[in-house]
Scaffold this active site. Sequence first.
Site, PDB file in Angstrom:
ATOM      1  N   PHE A 141      60.537  72.920  10.351  1.00 53.18           N
ATOM      2  CA  PHE A 141      60.412  72.511  11.760  1.00 53.18           C
ATOM      3  C   PHE A 141      58.971  72.062  11.978  1.00 53.18           C
ATOM      4  O   PHE A 141      58.041  72.838  11.777  1.00 53.18           O
ATOM      5  CB  PHE A 141      60.744  73.660  12.718  1.00 53.18           C
ATOM      6  CG  PHE A 141      60.677  73.233  14.161  1.00 53.18           C
ATOM      7  CD1 PHE A 141      61.789  72.703  14.801  1.00 53.18           C
ATOM      8  CD2 PHE A 141      59.483  73.320  14.879  1.00 53.18           C
ATOM      9  CE1 PHE A 141      61.727  72.275  16.132  1.00 53.18           C
ATOM     10  CE2 PHE A 141      59.412  72.896  16.206  1.00 53.18           C
ATOM     11  CZ  PHE A 141      60.540  72.380  16.825  1.00 53.18           C
ATOM     12  N   ASP A 226      51.627  72.665   7.300  1.00 56.21           N
ATOM     13  CA  ASP A 226      51.753  72.931   8.736  1.00 56.21           C
ATOM     14  C   ASP A 226      51.539  74.421   8.963  1.00 56.21           C
ATOM     15  O   ASP A 226      52.380  75.243   8.599  1.00 56.21           O
ATOM     16  CB  ASP A 226      53.167  72.495   9.180  1.00 56.21           C
ATOM     17  CG  ASP A 226      53.398  72.702  10.670  1.00 56.21           C
ATOM     18  OD1 ASP A 226      52.639  73.477  11.292  1.00 56.21           O
ATOM     19  OD2 ASP A 226      54.356  72.108  11.201  1.00 56.21           O
ATOM     20  N   LYS A 255      49.194  76.037  18.442  1.00 54.63           N
ATOM     21  CA  LYS A 255      49.606  77.246  19.171  1.00 54.63           C
ATOM     22  C   LYS A 255      48.472  78.139  19.727  1.00 54.63           C
ATOM     23  O   LYS A 255      48.094  77.967  20.867  1.00 54.63           O
ATOM     24  CB  LYS A 255      50.577  78.042  18.320  1.00 54.63           C
ATOM     25  CG  LYS A 255      51.967  77.363  18.247  1.00 54.63           C
ATOM     26  CD  LYS A 255      52.992  78.291  17.700  1.00 54.63           C
ATOM     27  CE  LYS A 255      54.363  77.645  17.549  1.00 54.63           C
ATOM     28  NZ  LYS A 255      55.108  77.542  18.786  1.00 54.63           N
TER      29      LYS A 255
END
Length: 418
Positions: A141, A226, A255
């Site tokens: 994802f 990532d 984040k």
Amino acid sequence: MNLASVMKSEAALLLATYERNPVLFTRGRGVYLWDSNGKRYLDFLSGIGVNALGYGHPAIRKVLGEQAAKLIHISNLFFHEYQAELAKLLTRMAGLDRAFFCNSGTEAWEGALKLARAYAHEHSRNGHKAKWRMLALENSFHGRTFGSLATTYQKKYRAPFAPLLPGVNFVAFNDLDDLKRQFDGSVCALCLETIQGEGGINPVTPEFLQLARDVTKKHGALLIIDEIQCGLGRTGDYFAYQRYGVRPDIVTVAKPLAAGLPLGAILATETVASCMHPGLHGTTFGGGPLSCAVAIEFLKQVEELLPHIVETGDYFRAQLDQLATRHVGIREVRGMGLMLALELNSADLAKNIARRLLEEGIIINRTHETVLRFLPPYIIKKKHVDSVTSALSAALAAGSSSAPHTARKKQASARSNS
Ligand SMILES: Cc1ncc(COP(=O)(O)O)c(C=O)c1O
């Protein structure tokens, strides 16, 4: 405004992209949130890994207040004091050389893909053509914009928006043979999360990551990692890949970087970064003075918290392992540091347990159907872990939703008084 009126207005006014839980949060402090009825929740999700210092952290509030009074935004046409300082901290932590700041995870990932293509155009040709194919992993994802979707595995996220960026193929997770089979001279980048987040908290194996590094190096392709969910202290190291002793060419973070303000970053080696030139990439909001000043403070706090993350993460993991010996509903315990998960043997069980804990004032999350995901703030203590594991134990023992509501209410009030 109460929950019912907010729900009604949102239903009439917003794109229906989220299935929100029926809770209206109004404030937070430390590891707790409070809803509009004054009910307290222990937060073991931290805004999906964003609120890593919890709520109302004094050092963050101080920098926020001081910087907001001085300067919130200037365009990237001018300098401000904090981008270089933040880049220095991040690159030193990552073992990389240069940074670019943006606003979100998906934007960092898009930039990373562009950087890989720019690198291929300058350095990495396959005959007369620049290499252009990319490999990503099954169950990956990487976000919701087009390039990110193209490298995201699950059909449910991708299918309605096809056609996506062409030339992306998916390698079976941790499958060395499949990686060898699919890698050839036309690949410009191999993309992966060190620990898959949305995909169910799946760490890559050391053998797979080493092979990923070896084949990319051998063929002049880039390894893009990532770390938007698993990086910046989440596993007890600055970056999860550092536990594997591998140095990627490009890393993305977002984040928790600015403690709740939107900020993402692409980090790259000098060689890769040298392929970007003025005008090739940019953003209006990315890397503004307010978010950068806050991020500098966040990274200082994380540095001090790393041993605590390791210790609390190990304790949490041991408690989850214990639960797994007692409850047949648990198929596997996975993760590192404070990025942990229980894979259950049914999607309904996982759904019911997440719902029941919410009723009891504990926030966790279900991902990949059967996986209970825990991304608590780095500041949690062992007593918070104990609260969560004993609630999980009771929920699992009851087969989740069958416990009488009054018994659940009693447990919840006992917890909030302790
Ligand atoms: C590993 C990973 N990459 C990318 C993203 C996308 O980040 P954002 O939602 O900030 O665009 C996420 C979000 O959950 C993520 O977990």
